[in-house]
Design an enzyme around this catalytic site. Structure first.
Site, PDB file in Angstrom:
ATOM      1  N   ASP A 107       0.943  -1.260  -0.164  1.00  0.00           N
ATOM      2  CA  ASP A 107      -0.151   0.329  -0.071  1.00  0.00           C
ATOM      3  C   ASP A 107       1.036   1.152   0.098  1.00  0.00           C
ATOM      4  O   ASP A 107       1.914   1.055   0.262  1.00  0.00           O
ATOM      5  CB  ASP A 107      -0.663   0.528   1.371  1.00  0.00           C
ATOM      6  CG  ASP A 107      -1.672  -1.139   1.310  1.00  0.00           C
ATOM      7  OD1 ASP A 107      -2.238  -1.909   0.030  1.00  0.00           O
ATOM      8  OD2 ASP A 107      -2.316  -1.377   2.165  1.00  0.00           O
TER       9      ASP A 107
HETATM   10  N1  URA Z   1      -1.110  -5.482   4.031  1.00  0.00           N
HETATM   11  C1  URA Z   1      -1.693  -4.455   3.830  1.00  0.00           C
HETATM   12  O1  URA Z   1      -3.010  -4.210   4.630  1.00  0.00           O
HETATM   13  N2  URA Z   1      -1.371  -3.818   3.573  1.00  0.00           N
HETATM   14  C2  URA Z   1       0.192  -3.927   2.785  1.00  0.00           C
HETATM   15  O2  URA Z   1       0.697  -2.567   1.770  1.00  0.00           O
HETATM   16  C3  URA Z   1       0.830  -5.218   2.975  1.00  0.00           C
HETATM   17  C4  URA Z   1      -0.128  -6.043   3.621  1.00  0.00           C
END
Ligand code: URA
Length: 239
Positions: A107
């Site tokens: 993310d």
């Molecule tokens: N899980 C999440 O919620 N975000 C990420 O970026 C990776 C794993």
């Protein structure tokens, strides 16, 4: 057998521009090979381990590149970033011309270990859910981490749109931090699992993929390095 290529072709496949542009660079005297200025774009060199310079910067020929980046927050992994700059802007421009891509996604606000490569077979293999390569995250939470939260994550939590509960190995680190190990990579998985267990993730950092750890790489946030074969061999599920 060692491959021999003309210098213009070498520069082009290493991401230094079009064939024409690379020829111009060479003819202008901006390229040195093994310390020597070469102005003949048709000069052929064995590519294995070839050292060359473009505008005084040193490069080694690589058929494919495998990179580990310590991703900072506020960079997007998507091909067409919309709200933040893309992670590729953290790498030399030549890598974009080589079509280097992130392996999976983090993310925009998640930090830590991100792999990138221009080797389609490697990207495909690493992204395959069949491989069960564990990914370890450190999550900082809004509410305290309790033994009940750890137990809930280990037993499994039901996420909307998932046919069955998802579980993860989890370990309490301190009052508001836990380590979570996932083998899958569902959309926002850690954040959604923590929310489903009644907490809220305020920061997330990926610290390892298989046996490759960010700590061993020693990368500062925003820094990257090439991965050698031995390091790539760590990117597997434990036996
Ligand atoms: N899980 C999440 O919620 N975000 C990420 O970026 C990776 C794993």
């Amino acid at each position: 057998m060692t491959k021999k290529l003309n210098l213009d072709r070498i520069l082009q496949c290493q991401g230094f521009g079009s064939r024409k542009g690379c020829r111009e660079l060479i003819q202008a005297g901006d390229v040195r090979v093994q310390g020597q200025a070469i102005t003949d774009f048709a000069a052929a060199f064995a590519t294995d381990g070839l050292e060359f310079e473009v505008f005084g910067e040193s490069w080694t020929y690589r058929e494919h590149i495998y990179i580990a980046l310590n991703k900072p927050p506020n960079f997007e992994c998507s091909r067409k970033p919309s709200h933040h700059p893309g992670v590729l802007t953290l790498l030399p421009e030549q890598f974009r011309a080589r079509d280097v891509q992130p392996v999976g996604r983090l993310d925009h606000d998640t930090t830590g270990l991100l792999l990138l490569s221009d080797d389609g077979a490697f990207i495909h293999a690493q992204s395959s859910p069949k491989r069960h390569v564990p990914k370890i995250y450190v999550a900082t939470t809004h509410e305290p981490v309790t033994p009940a939260l750890i137990a809930q994550l280990q037993e499994g939590v039901q996420l909307i749109d998932e046919p069955a509960p998802l579980s993860a190995q989890a370990r309490l680190m301190d009052t508001h931090r836990l380590e979570i190990m996932l083998e899958q990579g569902k959309y926002h998985q850690v954040k959604r699992m923590l929310a489903a267990a009644g907490n809220h993730c305020v920061a997330l950092r990926r610290v390892a993929i298989g046996g490759l750890t960010l700590a061993a790489l020693g990368l500062e946030e925003g820094d990257w390095c090439y991965l050698d074969e031995a390091q790539r061999e760590l990117l597997v599920a434990p036996a």
